[in-house]
Design a protein around this motif. Structure first.
Motif, PDB file in Angstrom:
ATOM      1  N   ILE A 227       0.861  -1.169   0.000  1.00 18.82           N
ATOM      2  CA  ILE A 227       0.000   0.000   0.000  1.00 18.82           C
ATOM      3  C   ILE A 227       0.905   1.228   0.000  1.00 18.82           C
ATOM      4  O   ILE A 227       1.594   1.490   0.975  1.00 18.82           O
ATOM      5  CB  ILE A 227      -0.929   0.027   1.235  1.00 18.82           C
ATOM      6  CG1 ILE A 227      -1.766  -1.249   1.303  1.00 18.82           C
ATOM      7  CG2 ILE A 227      -1.813   1.265   1.195  1.00 18.82           C
ATOM      8  CD1 ILE A 227      -2.751  -1.422   0.169  1.00 18.82           C
ATOM      9  N   GLN A 228       0.935   1.965  -1.112  1.00 21.82           N
ATOM     10  CA  GLN A 228       1.817   3.113  -1.269  1.00 21.82           C
ATOM     11  C   GLN A 228       3.273   2.706  -1.054  1.00 21.82           C
ATOM     12  O   GLN A 228       4.038   3.392  -0.369  1.00 21.82           O
ATOM     13  CB  GLN A 228       1.424   4.233  -0.311  1.00 21.82           C
ATOM     14  CG  GLN A 228       0.126   4.926  -0.667  1.00 21.82           C
ATOM     15  CD  GLN A 228       0.215   5.704  -1.970  1.00 21.82           C
ATOM     16  OE1 GLN A 228       1.213   6.349  -2.265  1.00 21.82           O
ATOM     17  NE2 GLN A 228      -0.840   5.637  -2.761  1.00 21.82           N
ATOM     18  N   GLY A 229       3.657   1.540  -1.619  1.00 24.63           N
ATOM     19  CA  GLY A 229       5.030   1.079  -1.485  1.00 24.63           C
ATOM     20  C   GLY A 229       6.002   2.047  -2.131  1.00 24.63           C
ATOM     21  O   GLY A 229       5.811   2.478  -3.263  1.00 24.63           O
ATOM     22  N   ARG A 230       7.035   2.403  -1.397  1.00 25.40           N
ATOM     23  CA  ARG A 230       8.048   3.317  -1.922  1.00 25.40           C
ATOM     24  C   ARG A 230       9.341   3.134  -1.147  1.00 25.40           C
ATOM     25  O   ARG A 230       9.361   2.571  -0.056  1.00 25.40           O
ATOM     26  CB  ARG A 230       7.576   4.770  -1.829  1.00 25.40           C
ATOM     27  CG  ARG A 230       7.338   5.250  -0.423  1.00 25.40           C
ATOM     28  CD  ARG A 230       7.092   6.749  -0.404  1.00 25.40           C
ATOM     29  NE  ARG A 230       5.798   7.063  -0.940  1.00 25.40           N
ATOM     30  CZ  ARG A 230       4.704   7.231  -0.193  1.00 25.40           C
ATOM     31  NH1 ARG A 230       4.782   7.077   1.113  1.00 25.40           N
ATOM     32  NH2 ARG A 230       3.554   7.538  -0.731  1.00 25.40           N
ATOM     33  N   LEU A 231      10.429   3.628  -1.719  1.00 23.17           N
ATOM     34  CA  LEU A 231      11.722   3.581  -1.044  1.00 23.17           C
ATOM     35  C   LEU A 231      11.926   4.869  -0.259  1.00 23.17           C
ATOM     36  O   LEU A 231      11.604   5.960  -0.734  1.00 23.17           O
ATOM     37  CB  LEU A 231      12.849   3.406  -2.060  1.00 23.17           C
ATOM     38  CG  LEU A 231      12.950   2.034  -2.736  1.00 23.17           C
ATOM     39  CD1 LEU A 231      14.045   2.055  -3.786  1.00 23.17           C
ATOM     40  CD2 LEU A 231      13.259   0.956  -1.704  1.00 23.17           C
ATOM     41  N   ALA A 232      12.458   4.742   0.941  1.00 20.61           N
ATOM     42  CA  ALA A 232      12.781   5.902   1.762  1.00 20.61           C
ATOM     43  C   ALA A 232      14.259   5.848   2.117  1.00 20.61           C
ATOM     44  O   ALA A 232      14.891   4.789   2.069  1.00 20.61           O
ATOM     45  CB  ALA A 232      11.929   5.908   3.032  1.00 20.61           C
ATOM     46  N   ALA A 241       8.859   1.215   2.245  1.00 21.25           N
ATOM     47  CA  ALA A 241       7.520   1.403   2.803  1.00 21.25           C
ATOM     48  C   ALA A 241       6.619   0.287   2.279  1.00 21.25           C
ATOM     49  O   ALA A 241       6.400   0.180   1.070  1.00 21.25           O
ATOM     50  CB  ALA A 241       6.963   2.768   2.413  1.00 21.25           C
ATOM     51  N   VAL A 242       6.126  -0.550   3.173  1.00 22.83           N
ATOM     52  CA  VAL A 242       5.257  -1.665   2.803  1.00 22.83           C
ATOM     53  C   VAL A 242       3.792  -1.256   2.884  1.00 22.83           C
ATOM     54  O   VAL A 242       2.976  -1.612   2.045  1.00 22.83           O
ATOM     55  CB  VAL A 242       5.530  -2.892   3.703  1.00 22.83           C
ATOM     56  CG1 VAL A 242       4.579  -4.030   3.383  1.00 22.83           C
ATOM     57  CG2 VAL A 242       6.974  -3.345   3.524  1.00 22.83           C
ATOM     58  N   CYS A 243       3.449  -0.488   3.906  1.00 23.22           N
ATOM     59  CA  CYS A 243       2.076  -0.014   4.097  1.00 23.22           C
ATOM     60  C   CYS A 243       2.149   1.411   4.623  1.00 23.22           C
ATOM     61  O   CYS A 243       2.555   1.633   5.760  1.00 23.22           O
ATOM     62  CB  CYS A 243       1.333  -0.926   5.072  1.00 23.22           C
ATOM     63  SG  CYS A 243      -0.397  -0.455   5.331  1.00 23.22           S
ATOM     64  N   GLU A 244       1.768   2.371   3.801  1.00 19.11           N
ATOM     65  CA  GLU A 244       1.900   3.782   4.152  1.00 19.11           C
ATOM     66  C   GLU A 244       0.701   4.560   3.653  1.00 19.11           C
ATOM     67  O   GLU A 244       0.047   4.172   2.674  1.00 19.11           O
ATOM     68  CB  GLU A 244       3.194   4.343   3.534  1.00 19.11           C
ATOM     69  CG  GLU A 244       3.440   5.835   3.737  1.00 19.11           C
ATOM     70  CD  GLU A 244       3.534   6.248   5.192  1.00 19.11           C
ATOM     71  OE1 GLU A 244       2.481   6.264   5.851  1.00 19.11           O
ATOM     72  OE2 GLU A 244       4.645   6.541   5.649  1.00 19.11           O
TER      73      GLU A 244
END
Length: 445
Positions: A227-232, A241-244
């Motif tokens: 959910i809204q997976g992204r790299l931070a 980010a697995v769930c954001e």
């Protein structure tokens, strides 16, 4: 370059065409308008990978927003009267059609250009795992990525691998990957080995440094439903980010600003209607005008949601029975309010309070949340954001009673899809679609 310039070039070209069709001269005001429009629309949006339906929807919303902005500044500055009215009208109507046609044409032509010799990059995948097979299938099915997978490297034999592989062939053992990459001028290497094999992965990365290919590690965390997976990046430490929530940073400010502006505008317009409904509710049956019920808000915190009372009871306990067709608890006025969704109007006050958004997953009673969170996987993820007055599920056919777990499951799927794909344009589309759904929907009672 195509994605950057397609929108501004089409918009300016349509302005020129409409000017010439109406036999007006391309004078200084038209040139200035063209420069302003080009600067506002550059860079253009990337829509090559959107479905045709989503593409047309986004184009219409994009052009309406831009046209309204130009109309506002033209009217406020007094320069609107400088331009021929017939030119502006035809330009406003023709441009979304031209933009849609241009983007659809680009979708058809770009894959052919990418498929030309020399325009595709070659790749190998190390690890014939489930997510490695999904990765290969994505490259195979999406020509816009411009990547051709030559095959896999895996230490298991073909019999143990079975049908996994996304259509690509097994090229050899993992230890043979370096030699193959060097001999065949491979551009990209994707490592899809399980994270449990970390020492092996580190050794493999050391070996692959003796090549000019770009190397990517695709961990099996991406097998899960992101959910809204992204790299931070946390001071040099990468995190996934697995769930954001989609409403962080600038997106959060845009969402809140749009909620405040739209809810204020709507409350001003509907205040006479709300007053009339309040009088009607008070006279229709004994009890308060507003029905207050506990709901879960953002991050699962309890909030109080306002509605016009539509029943003879105000249930808010451990067990709540959903309204059904011909429910005896619903008053005559209440039936009309629920059918037309007018009972939801006080929730615009909740939006101003910051408890809700205009668009988001619909809030369920606390008792229902406690029931369904145990039955439906990922149910509570919908509470990563504020609940909404209307939502993606409600305009997609899942409004009203959810008398089976399957119906609630579908509603949750749409809620999670909204979280994955949120945009301001999607919010505006849902608001517009809500009006038509309310007028003809028969699932609310």
């Amino acid at each position: 370059m195509l994605e950057l310039t397609l929108d501004p070039l089409v918009i300016v070209a349509m302005l020129a065409v409409c000017t010439l069709v109406h036999e007006a001269s391309i004078d200084a005001p038209i040139v200035v308008l063209a420069l302003i429009v080009f600067s506002l629309s550059f860079p253009g949006a990337s829509r090559l990978q959107d479905s045709p339906g989503k593409l047309v929807r986004e184009v219409i919303l994009y052009w309406c927003a831009l046209a309204l902005l130009l109309l506002f500044f033209g009217y406020a500055s007094g320069y609107l009267k400088v331009f021929p009215a017939e030119v502006l009208l035809s330009w406003a109507l023709a441009t979304p059609l031209a933009l849609s046609a241009a983007h659809l044409a680009a979708r058809a032509l770009v894959p052919r250009v990418l498929a030309m010799q020399g325009n595709q990059r070659t790749a190998v995948i190390i690890g014939k795992t489930d997510h490695g097979a999904r990765l290969a299938s994505q490259f195979r099915d999406d020509p816009f990525l411009g990547v051709r997978v030559l095959g896999f490297f895996d230490d298991r034999d073909r019999l143990r691998l079975g049908d996994a592989g996304g259509g690509a062939t097994l090229l050899g053992k993992v230890g043979e990957a370096l030699g193959f990459v060097q001999e065949n001028r491979v551009d990209l290497i994707y490592i899809t080995l399980p994270m449990a094999t970390q020492p092996r992965i580190m050794a493999l990365l050391d070996d692959l440094r003796d090549t000019t290919a770009s190397i990517y590690f695709v961990p099996d965390v991406f097998v899960t439903d992101l959910i809204q997976g992204r790299l931070a990046n946390i001071r040099g430490i990468p995190a996934v980010a697995v769930c954001e929530s989609p409403f962080t940073g600038l997106d959060g400010a845009i969402k809140r600003t749009s909620d405040i502006v739209l809810s204020l505008l709507i409350l001003v317009l509907i205040s006479p209607l709300m007053l009339a409904i309040a009088v009607g509710v008070k006279r229709s049956s004994p009890g308060p005008v507003l029905f207050k019920q506990r709901r879960y808000g953002a991050d699962g915190k309890e909030i109080v949601v306002y509605k016009f009372r539509s029943m003879t009871v105000c249930e808010d306990g451990e067990r709540i029975v959903q309204a059904t067709r011909n429910d005896q608890r619903v008053t005559r006025l209440g039936a009309f309010l629920r059918k037309s969704s007018l009972d939801e109007l006080p929730q615009f006050i909740n939006v101003l309070q910051g408890r809700m958004s205009i668009v988001g997953p619909r809030p369920h009673a606390v008792a229902h949340n406690e029931l369904y969170r145990r039955l439906i996987k990922g149910y509570m993820v919908r509470h990563k954001v504020k609940p909404g007055i209307t939502g993606w599920a409600q305009v997609s056919g899942y409004r009203g009673e959810t008398d089976t777990v399957d119906k609630m499951q579908k509603r949750i799927e749409y809620d999670l899809d909204y979280l994955r794909n949120w945009s301001l344009g999607l919010d505006l589309w849902i608001i517009a679609k809500t009006v038509s759904v309310v007028l003809k929907d028969r699932h609310a009672y």
